[in-house]
Design an enzyme around this catalytic site. Structure first.
Site, PDB file in Angstrom:
ATOM      1  N   ASP A  72       0.804  -1.226   0.000  1.00 47.46           N
ATOM      2  CA  ASP A  72       0.000   0.000   0.000  1.00 47.46           C
ATOM      3  C   ASP A  72       0.833   1.271   0.000  1.00 47.46           C
ATOM      4  OD1 ASP A  72       0.664  -0.459   2.885  1.00 47.46           O
ATOM      5  OD2 ASP A  72      -0.538   1.354   3.141  1.00 47.46           O
ATOM      6  N   ASP A 131       5.659   0.329   3.356  1.00 46.12           N
ATOM      7  CA  ASP A 131       5.909  -0.889   4.118  1.00 46.12           C
ATOM      8  C   ASP A 131       5.658  -2.104   3.239  1.00 46.12           C
ATOM      9  OD1 ASP A 131       3.127  -0.897   3.969  1.00 46.12           O
ATOM     10  OD2 ASP A 131       2.892  -0.079   5.977  1.00 46.12           O
TER      11      ASP A 131
END
Length: 537
Positions: free
Chosen positions: A107, A110
């Site tokens: 997303d 990360d």
């Protein structure tokens, strides 16, 4: 200390405050911890030079925006992968649970795959192509746009293993944020999480249904078999979301600290139904949108933001599109309810245009940027820019105007303000920095992103350990070794000040849904380039 601060960051990742669900903007409630503005910047903050608003190369911005999605890919990368510094990753995702969950998108900066923002990203990419396919094709980017959508929908097909089962997350945000590793090196948990009839999640099931329904429209001509498959999954997912209602972050608790469902699932259910109506033409879906308009908030809530969590404004604009296209042929019940949706859409648009009363307008920075809150504010700017641009087209085609409490505006005025926001993102701002990474002479070079901030796996395959990444790469003061081209970072604060620091995640982290809402807008303004100049507000 670095790991701890990263975990603290994750606890509220891009999460809206609950008070945002109201009939006015809650942006004034944000409390900013920002440095004093240097006096030398004050003239710029107060009066943005006309020269700074010069035309930009929107075609280049479009091309770069689509390149970004390739940098966010998880799974086995294809032969035509253009972002060469990325490698294969997450190749065992779902293995422990006996399901193939390889693929999809990370997303942000990360290595977790969160289903709700991923689905919203695909919905908005699909809407962009639906609205601006001719413009994207004219710029030579339609194939890349379709590839970006299909990388997400291919994953959703895998994740929807049974009619009432959807795998919605791979990885654990808590353990992921302890480490600073390239996705190619991940040693963190890759546990997968699902929703089902006993553990429902109407938001993520509804948003995934919306994404697949919207994508089915996009692929209807070029790949009809795939389009039908997407539609089949979308219909099953909507039925699942509606019949087994429940908040997804209660069923899958690990999602709550990262992408909590503040707005509930009413907006996603209506959003999915409206997309299914658009994809199928079946009246039952329109009946759902009309009959549940008040109960689920679609015709009741007047919202001053549009985001991965709060879809009401997008839903209301999409409903307005239907009304403006087919108003005379609709049943009176349908038409009157869609008028209520439209009135709420107009509240949102007027709040962005500073034409509402009673303090319900969206704040602006001294440099003219819409400002909702300090964490990843650009997601709200990008969403508003898309909705204003799309609605401008709807008004132009229907030969109508937008009526606000403080004045009436024509489609050109909406387009002009959208351009001002787009140009701010691209560099027409007090700091003279492009918030689209890789675009223009000056852009963020220390993006908060594990892969971009670490040496490329293609260049150095030596394993980077969990905390080793914090010491060797996160803590470096130097620029990232890899440019995350096309990423839209969180952006400046309420005073137009931006600190290009890797640890300044509120401003320097980028998310897929920031860029997704701008793809079609870049194409639209590229087409307009060379036509009579659109003045900026």
């Amino acid at each position: 200390m670095q790991a701890a601060s990263s975990i603290q960051k994750s606890k509220a990742k891009n999460a809206p405050s609950p008070v945002i669900i109201s009939r006015v903007s809650s942006s004034s409630s944000s409390i900013l911890m920002i440095p004093l503005i240097p006096w030398v910047l004050l003239p710029l903050l107060l009066h943005l030079p006309v020269a700074a608003r010069a035309a930009f190369d929107y075609q280049d911005a479009l091309a770069k925006s689509l390149l970004y999605f390739e940098a966010q890919r998880s799974g086995h990368l294809p032969y035509n992968q253009r972002v060469a510094w990325r490698g294969h990753s997450g190749l065992t995702d779902g293995l422990e649970q006996g399901v193939d969950l390889v693929g999809g998108y990370y997303d942000a900066g990360d290595n977790v795959k969160f289903g709700l923002p991923m689905a919203f990203t695909v919905t908005m990419l699909s809407w962009s192509v639906m609205e601006f396919s001719e413009e994207i094709a004219a710029a030579g980017e339609i194939e890349h746009a379709l590839e970006a959508i299909k990388w997400g929908t291919d994953y959703f097909i895998k994740a929807h293993t049974h009619p009432n089962v959807l795998w919605i997350q791979v990885g654990d945000g808590d353990t992921d944020h302890y480490c600073w590793q390239r996705p190619e090196d991940m040693t963190t948990s890759r546990q997968a999480y699902k929703i089902d009839a006993e553990n429902p999640g109407s938001e993520v099931a509804g948003e995934t249904a919306a994404a697949m329904a919207a994508a089915s429209i996009v692929f209807r001509t070029s790949n009809p078999r795939y389009s039908n498959l997407l539609l089949h999954h979308a219909q099953q997912l909507f039925e699942f979301a509606d019949k087994h209602k429940g908040r997804y972050d209660r069923s899958v608790g690990v999602a709550k600290n990262y992408y909590p469902s503040v707005s509930g699932y009413g907006d996603e259910l209506l959003w999915a139904a409206l997309w299914l109506h658009r994809a199928t033409g079946r009246e039952e879906y329109l009946e759902y949108v009309v009959n549940n308009a008040s109960r689920l908030g679609g015709s009741a809530w007047a919202i001053s933001e549009f985001s991965w969590d709060i879809k009401y404004a997008g839903l209301q604009v999409l409903a307005s599109k239907l009304l403006m296209e087919e108003g005379v042929s609709l049943q009176e019940k349908h038409r009157s309810t869609l008028e209520q949706y439209r009135s709420k859409a107009e509240h949102y648009l007027c709040s962005c245009l500073n034409k509402n009363k009673n303090g319900s307008n969206v704040r602006r920075t001294p440099g003219g940027l819409l400002y909702v809150r300090q964490w990843n504010n650009m997601q709200y700017v990008a969403g508003a820019t898309f909705l204003l641009t799309a609605f401008s087209d709807y008004l132009a085609r229907s030969e109508e105007e937008l009526h606000c409490p403080q004045g009436t505006l024509g489609p050109q005025e909406l387009l002009s303000f959208a351009k001002s926001q787009l140009d701010y993102i691209l560099g027409a701002n007090p700091m003279g920095i492009s918030y689209l990474v890789g675009f223009g002479p000056k852009f963020p070079t220390r993006v908060h992103h594990r892969a971009a901030s670490s040496v490329s796996y293609k260049e150095d395959k030596a394993f980077i350990g969990c905390t080793q990444g914090y010491d060797a790469w996160f803590g470096r003061q130097k620029e990232n070794p890899n440019v995350l081209v096309g990423a839209v970072v969180g952006g400046p604060d309420a005073k137009d000040v931006f600190r290009d620091v890797r640890g300044n995640y509120m401003q320097t982290e980028a998310c897929t849904y920031n860029t997704a809402t701008l793809v079609g807008v870049f194409a639209k303004f590229d087409r307009l380039q060379g036509q009579p100049q659109i003045s900026s507000c």
